[in-house]
Design a protein around this motif. Structure first.
Motif, PDB file in Angstrom:
ATOM      1  N   HIS A  43       0.935  -1.342   0.582  1.00  0.00           N
ATOM      2  CA  HIS A  43      -0.071   0.107   0.055  1.00  0.00           C
ATOM      3  C   HIS A  43       0.871   1.335  -0.172  1.00  0.00           C
ATOM      4  CE1 HIS A  43       1.060  -0.886   4.337  1.00  0.00           C
ATOM      5  NE2 HIS A  43       0.591   0.821   4.379  1.00  0.00           N
ATOM      6  N   ARG A  44       2.421   0.963  -0.237  1.00  0.00           N
ATOM      7  CA  ARG A  44       2.818   2.039   0.534  1.00  0.00           C
ATOM      8  C   ARG A  44       3.851   2.251  -0.704  1.00  0.00           C
ATOM      9  NH1 ARG A  44       4.404   0.312   5.238  1.00  0.00           N
ATOM     10  NH2 ARG A  44       3.697   1.283   7.134  1.00  0.00           N
ATOM     11  N   GLY A  45       3.600   1.408  -2.462  1.00  0.00           N
ATOM     12  CA  GLY A  45       3.895   1.579  -3.577  1.00  0.00           C
ATOM     13  C   GLY A  45       5.349   0.941  -3.320  1.00  0.00           C
ATOM     14  N   LYS A  46       6.205   0.203  -2.582  1.00  0.00           N
ATOM     15  CA  LYS A  46       7.006  -0.640  -2.834  1.00  0.00           C
ATOM     16  C   LYS A  46       7.252  -1.895  -3.149  1.00  0.00           C
ATOM     17  CE  LYS A  46       9.495   1.598   1.229  1.00  0.00           C
ATOM     18  NZ  LYS A  46       9.913   1.846   2.541  1.00  0.00           N
ATOM     19  N   PRO A  47       7.988  -1.837  -4.144  1.00  0.00           N
ATOM     20  CA  PRO A  47       7.551  -3.219  -4.873  1.00  0.00           C
ATOM     21  C   PRO A  47       7.835  -4.658  -3.626  1.00  0.00           C
ATOM     22  CG  PRO A  47       9.815  -2.843  -5.262  1.00  0.00           C
ATOM     23  CD  PRO A  47       8.816  -1.548  -4.635  1.00  0.00           C
ATOM     24  N   VAL A  48       7.366  -5.828  -3.492  1.00  0.00           N
ATOM     25  CA  VAL A  48       6.816  -6.612  -2.037  1.00  0.00           C
ATOM     26  C   VAL A  48       6.692  -8.301  -2.750  1.00  0.00           C
ATOM     27  CG1 VAL A  48       6.366  -5.540  -0.462  1.00  0.00           C
ATOM     28  CG2 VAL A  48       4.353  -6.355  -1.918  1.00  0.00           C
ATOM     29  N   GLY A  49       7.625  -9.526  -2.739  1.00  0.00           N
ATOM     30  CA  GLY A  49       6.934 -10.644  -3.247  1.00  0.00           C
ATOM     31  C   GLY A  49       5.826 -11.040  -2.541  1.00  0.00           C
ATOM     32  N   LYS A  50       4.706 -11.841  -3.179  1.00  0.00           N
ATOM     33  CA  LYS A  50       4.193 -12.811  -2.540  1.00  0.00           C
ATOM     34  C   LYS A  50       4.627 -14.009  -3.563  1.00  0.00           C
ATOM     35  CE  LYS A  50      -1.101 -13.553  -3.406  1.00  0.00           C
ATOM     36  NZ  LYS A  50      -2.769 -13.074  -3.637  1.00  0.00           N
ATOM     37  N   VAL A  51       4.411 -15.487  -2.445  1.00  0.00           N
ATOM     38  CA  VAL A  51       4.274 -16.849  -2.968  1.00  0.00           C
ATOM     39  C   VAL A  51       3.382 -16.650  -3.502  1.00  0.00           C
ATOM     40  CG1 VAL A  51       4.692 -18.517  -1.690  1.00  0.00           C
ATOM     41  CG2 VAL A  51       6.253 -17.132  -1.256  1.00  0.00           C
ATOM     42  N   ASN A  52       3.057 -17.781  -4.588  1.00  0.00           N
ATOM     43  CA  ASN A  52       1.933 -18.505  -5.204  1.00  0.00           C
ATOM     44  C   ASN A  52       2.690 -20.010  -5.725  1.00  0.00           C
ATOM     45  OD1 ASN A  52      -0.345 -17.433  -5.251  1.00  0.00           O
ATOM     46  ND2 ASN A  52       0.110 -16.219  -7.231  1.00  0.00           N
ATOM     47  N   CYS A  53       2.393 -20.909  -5.585  1.00  0.00           N
ATOM     48  CA  CYS A  53       2.754 -22.214  -4.823  1.00  0.00           C
ATOM     49  C   CYS A  53       1.138 -22.637  -6.458  1.00  0.00           C
ATOM     50  CB  CYS A  53       2.902 -22.461  -4.463  1.00  0.00           C
ATOM     51  SG  CYS A  53       4.264 -22.482  -3.491  1.00  0.00           S
ATOM     52  N   LYS A  54       1.495 -23.578  -6.889  1.00  0.00           N
ATOM     53  CA  LYS A  54       0.541 -24.603  -7.487  1.00  0.00           C
ATOM     54  C   LYS A  54       0.947 -25.760  -7.923  1.00  0.00           C
ATOM     55  CE  LYS A  54      -1.893 -25.658 -11.910  1.00  0.00           C
ATOM     56  NZ  LYS A  54      -2.153 -26.617 -11.320  1.00  0.00           N
ATOM     57  N   ASN A  55      -0.498 -26.703  -7.852  1.00  0.00           N
ATOM     58  CA  ASN A  55       0.345 -28.361  -8.162  1.00  0.00           C
ATOM     59  C   ASN A  55       0.035 -28.983  -9.313  1.00  0.00           C
ATOM     60  OD1 ASN A  55       0.284 -31.067  -7.688  1.00  0.00           O
ATOM     61  ND2 ASN A  55      -1.309 -30.805  -5.853  1.00  0.00           N
ATOM     62  N   MET A  56       1.141 -29.128  -9.718  1.00  0.00           N
ATOM     63  CA  MET A  56       0.886 -29.738 -11.196  1.00  0.00           C
ATOM     64  C   MET A  56       0.788 -31.307 -10.780  1.00  0.00           C
ATOM     65  SD  MET A  56       5.137 -28.374 -11.756  1.00  0.00           S
ATOM     66  CE  MET A  56       5.623 -29.903 -11.586  1.00  0.00           C
ATOM     67  N   LYS A  57       0.129 -32.501  -9.744  1.00  0.00           N
ATOM     68  CA  LYS A  57       0.006 -33.458  -9.978  1.00  0.00           C
ATOM     69  C   LYS A  57      -1.189 -34.335 -10.825  1.00  0.00           C
ATOM     70  CE  LYS A  57       0.966 -37.145  -6.819  1.00  0.00           C
ATOM     71  NZ  LYS A  57       1.415 -37.389  -5.106  1.00  0.00           N
ATOM     72  N   GLN A  58      -2.191 -32.821 -11.208  1.00  0.00           N
ATOM     73  CA  GLN A  58      -3.446 -33.369 -11.711  1.00  0.00           C
ATOM     74  C   GLN A  58      -2.911 -33.814 -14.004  1.00  0.00           C
ATOM     75  OE1 GLN A  58      -2.861 -30.913  -9.716  1.00  0.00           O
ATOM     76  NE2 GLN A  58      -4.105 -29.377 -10.281  1.00  0.00           N
ATOM     77  N   ASP A  59      -1.747 -32.409 -13.959  1.00  0.00           N
ATOM     78  CA  ASP A  59      -1.126 -32.492 -15.308  1.00  0.00           C
ATOM     79  C   ASP A  59      -0.636 -33.859 -15.199  1.00  0.00           C
ATOM     80  OD1 ASP A  59      -2.809 -30.383 -15.662  1.00  0.00           O
ATOM     81  OD2 ASP A  59      -1.158 -29.132 -14.590  1.00  0.00           O
ATOM     82  N   CYS A  60      -0.257 -34.551 -14.841  1.00  0.00           N
ATOM     83  CA  CYS A  60       0.406 -35.907 -14.728  1.00  0.00           C
ATOM     84  C   CYS A  60      -0.147 -36.663 -16.023  1.00  0.00           C
ATOM     85  CB  CYS A  60       0.629 -36.499 -14.008  1.00  0.00           C
ATOM     86  SG  CYS A  60       1.876 -36.027 -12.809  1.00  0.00           S
ATOM     87  N   PRO A  61       0.502 -37.196 -17.303  1.00  0.00           N
ATOM     88  CA  PRO A  61      -0.072 -38.083 -18.088  1.00  0.00           C
ATOM     89  C   PRO A  61      -0.194 -39.361 -17.644  1.00  0.00           C
ATOM     90  CG  PRO A  61       2.624 -37.906 -18.823  1.00  0.00           C
ATOM     91  CD  PRO A  61       1.730 -36.884 -17.612  1.00  0.00           C
ATOM     92  N   VAL A  62      -0.873 -40.326 -17.569  1.00  0.00           N
ATOM     93  CA  VAL A  62      -1.285 -41.913 -17.308  1.00  0.00           C
ATOM     94  C   VAL A  62      -0.607 -42.230 -17.782  1.00  0.00           C
ATOM     95  CG1 VAL A  62      -2.941 -43.736 -16.625  1.00  0.00           C
ATOM     96  CG2 VAL A  62      -3.530 -41.532 -16.559  1.00  0.00           C
ATOM     97  N   PRO A  63       0.632 -42.916 -17.347  1.00  0.00           N
ATOM     98  CA  PRO A  63       1.633 -43.710 -17.799  1.00  0.00           C
ATOM     99  C   PRO A  63       1.151 -45.628 -19.260  1.00  0.00           C
ATOM    100  CG  PRO A  63       2.524 -43.616 -15.822  1.00  0.00           C
ATOM    101  CD  PRO A  63       0.962 -43.831 -15.892  1.00  0.00           C
TER     102      PRO A  63
END
Length: 783
Positions: A43-63
């Motif tokens: 809110h003061r306009g300074k650059p900050v980091g935000k952690v975002n994480c993504k679960n990739m397991k559902q994108d695995c192909p079925v062997p």
């Protein structure tokens, strides 16, 4: 200044950096989750980091092959070389899901009091405190399960004590909690007391002073814990104690049992938490026995996890699990207001089921986190948004029930003007605006507010369990607040008075003469059956725990003394403080001090360097109409209880079903029944002082037979009696031993079907004519 980026799990990542999160054991590095440090502006306009994480397991192909394997460092199963399988491609990164336990930015505006407060995350990272968890199911290795019972155990290693809260289902009340090493050697056993838990289906306890060798076993995940029942002396459910970094964030939880009662040894648990800013629910599922031993046609098995309300599926997630890695983590996005309401009210269920020939299903109800810790707060002037020094104090005890109701009791003492508001709040977000969640003022009367908040939101419950809520007391002179306190979960200590009593309030206003301090405190005290005094004191407002100077400043002493003109006539040094808490046991209280404790004429005082003659004080025995000090429920040496068993003039003392055994202080005097001229509530007798406070209710008589004794006796045999530390068989008689006076040869006790009766030896009238009668020393004392 500090360069912009993201802090995660004790590491710092630059803006735009990606990584696989390391959740510690038992999960390790989560190869199927990728995190991204996303640039934002605050809110003061300074650059900050935000952690975002993504679960990739559902994108695995079925062997396409039958024997796909999971290569180290990979997320998806692949076929061995030469067998057909599509190449593993990194799924496109979408950073719009799964914000994982990120560090909170503190945007408390400067004009307000900017004290540093404890956060759950801060507590979890404290080296003196480590959290562990165990899933308890029937059937250790080798596999021979005996029941469908399941337990979930949370442990906190606090300095050298291991505290535990264990909830369980489908299990009779355990008799012992057993800790053993990998070879099965028993290291410690904790006997389970009936009253030592806040609710049914729960055990609380502690292993004090764990040796360094056993701490190493614990940290190396080599300790096992079992619950021992009468029917299973070798332990009915067992589990390995695991370290878990996600534990500090858990605010909701579930125990999962098998829907088929014949699937013995099957069970699971879920740990859930809300995202700090969005309506996302993170959960980690640990299961055992879902994959039947021998069911190994394929290395991985499809798993379906559902969240249900009544029988309606709200959310459904699919994954593949393996025998080696049956645990599962996921995030549910965009929970609706209705889903969040059902979550906090304990109306959601979670199910996990495998598919195929050996299908098994686990299910459990999600509730707010169950714990033996006490939710409490000390409110003081130093923590007020505009600090005050009036010597007033507030003391609160709260309980969050499984249906989401928050029960509260708040005491206020010594304010400079009348109380006009008691409110539950978050940190203020803007300078002019306090953020009030709930107003307790209508329930306030004569220094005490008590009642229940029926409808906290899931976010409110989450913040409460994360130590992020505050209580504020506004007065006529201090409309923004004369007192304020952070609501903190106090780790279990073994002191049962916490469950049944309000604490003794400690305030500067109660010191003689009054001290205008910004600090405050409260304390729980109780006498055990051996007349040892257990105490626990919490203070606030004496300085920041992180300050190097605080330990010296707060290293005051707490003393117990007599009210009135000679305040230091009888006093005992209790103990120095560790940060903001002191606890311990005083074993050799003298009879005078015991008498003051029982009569409510004792006080507890905390002194500091700034106020060596006392910065805060509280009277032991309060005006809220409870016993001065909770009196022990078993036989004690020197302090007495009221009993229903006065038998006219034969002076025998019996044990009634409602009241605990009378105990005595040896003082001398003439013996009268309390309703014959004695003061109400005090019976005085030769060698006996029976202290019986009038405004008191006492717990029902506890079971008197220890498990070992009960096991060796027939159920229908007459019950034995416990007196002091010893057990006596039915019809056995003895002279009671009362420390420090030793054996009382003039009093005879005997056991009748589990009840102890005691009587003084009768003396004929002629014995009083010659007081020097030598042949009967018991009759030489009459006047």
């Amino acid at each position: 200044g500090v360069s912009a980026g993201c802090a995660f799990g004790g590491h710092f990542y630059a803006l735009e950096e990606t990584w696989h999160p390391d959740l510690g054991e038992p999960f390790g590095v989560m190869r199927c989750v990728i995190c991204h440090c996303e640039p934002q502006r605050n809110h003061r306009g300074k650059p900050v980091g935000k952690v975002n994480c993504k679960n990739m397991k559902q994108d695995c192909p079925v062997p396409a092959c039958p024997r796909a394997t999971l290569l180290p460092g990979h997320c998806c199963h692949t076929c061995p070389k030469g067998e057909e399988s599509p190449p593993e491609k990194t799924p496109a990164l979408r950073f719009d899901t799964f914000e994982y336990f990120q560090d909170k930015e503190d945007d408390l505006d400067k004009p307000y009091n900017d004290r540093s407060y404890l956060s759950s995350e801060g507590l979890a990272r404290d080296d003196a405190r480590t959290e562990f968890v165990a899933l308890l199911t029937s059937g250790p290795e080798p596999w021979h399960p005996t029941s469908s019972a399941v337990g979930k155990a949370r442990f906190t290693l606090l300095r050298s004590s291991l505290l535990f809260s264990i909830s369980y289902e489908r299990l009779g009340r355990p008799s012992r909690v057993r800790f053993s090493d990998p070879e099965g050697n028993v290291l410690f056993e904790h006997p389970v007391q009936k009253s030592a838990a806040p609710e049914d289906g729960m055990l609380c306890g502690m292993w004090r002073t764990v040796s360094k060798a056993n701490v190493q076993l614990l940290r190396g995940e080599q300790l096992r814990v079992s619950l021992v029942t009468r029917s299973q002396p070798s332990g009915e459910v067992h589990g390995r104690i695991l370290k878990h970094r996600a534990l500090f964030a858990e605010t909701f939880g579930a125990i999962l049992t098998s829907l088929d009662p014949l699937h013995w040894g099957t069970g699971g648990m879920a740990m859930l938490t809300l995202s700090d800013t969005e309506n996302k629910l993170h959960f980690i599922l640990m299961a055992r026995g879902l994959l039947e031993p021998g069911a190994r046609e394929s290395p991985w098995v499809p798993l379906r996890v559902r969240i249900l309300h009544q029988d309606q599926t709200l959310r459904e997630v699919h994954a593949n699990i393996t025998v080696e890695d049956p645990d599962f983590a996921e995030v549910l996005n965009d929970l609706s207001a209705q889903e969040l309401q059902w979550l906090v009210q304990g109306q959601l269920r979670i199910t996990a089921e495998t598919e195929g020939r050996h299908a098994r299903q686990l299910a459990g109800t999600i509730t707010t986190r169950r714990s033996c810790d006490t939710i409490q707060s000390v409110l003081c002037g130093a923590d007020a948004l505009l600090p005050t020094k009036t010597g007033a104090v507030g003391s609160a005890k709260l309980a969050l029930h499984e249906n989401g109701t928050l029960e509260y009791q708040v005491q206020v003492v010594g304010t400079a003007s009348e109380v006009v508001g008691i409110t539950l709040e978050t940190k203020p977000r803007r300078k002019s605006k306090r953020n009030i969640l709930f107003d307790m003022t209508p329930s306030y009367k004569d220094g005490l507010a008590c009642g229940a908040w029926q409808s906290p939101s899931a976010r409110d419950a989450h913040m409460l369990l994360q130590n992020e809520l505050f209580l504020n007391v506004a007065t006529k002179d201090w409309t923004e607040g004369e007192l304020r306190g952070q609501i903190i979960s106090l780790p279990y200590s073994g002191l049962l008075a916490r469950y049944t009593e309000m604490p003794v309030v400690l305030a500067g206003q109660l010191v003689s003469p009054p001290v205008h301090s910004g600090a405050g405190g409260h304390a729980w005290l109780s006498l055990d059956e051996h007349c040892h005094l257990h105490y626990e004191i919490s203070v606030a407002g004496l300085g920041r725990p992180s300050d190097g100077t605080v330990s010296a400043h707060i290293h005051g002493v707490a003393e117990l003394g007599e009210m009135g003109t000679r305040p230091h006539q009888n006093k005992r040094l209790l103990k120095g403080f560790y940060s903001t808490e002191a606890q311990g046991v005083v074993k050799d209280l003298d009879a005078d001090l015991l008498q003051h404790l029982a009569q409510g004429t004792a006080f507890l005082q905390v002194s500091t360097k700034a106020h060596p003659n006392g910065e805060m004080r509280g009277r032991v025995g309060s005006r809220w109409g409870r016993a001065p000090v909770p009196i022990p429920t078993a036989a004690c040496s020197r302090v007495a209880l009221p009993g229903a068993g006065w038998k006219g003039t034969d002076h025998s003392v019996t044990r009634s079903q409602q009241y605990s055994l009378m105990c005595f202080v040896v003082v001398g005097g003439s013996f009268t029944s309390p309703d014959h001229g004695g003061q109400p509530g005090i019976g005085m007798g030769s060698d006996l002082l029976l202290i019986a406070p009038s405004r008191c209710t006492f717990p029902t008589t506890p079971e008197r037979s220890v498990p070992e004794l009960a096991d060796s006796m027939q159920a229908d045999a007459p019950r034995a009696c416990r007196f002091g530390r010893r057990w006596y068989l039915n019809n056995e008689s003895w002279h009671p031993s009362v420390p420090p006076f030793g054996e009382m040869k003039c009093i005879l006790c005997w056991c009748v079907s589990g009840e102890t009766h005691c009587q003084r030896q009768e003396c004929p009238p002629s014995a009083c004519a010659s007081p020097a009668t030598r042949d009967n020393p018991c009759c030489a004392k009459c006047r």
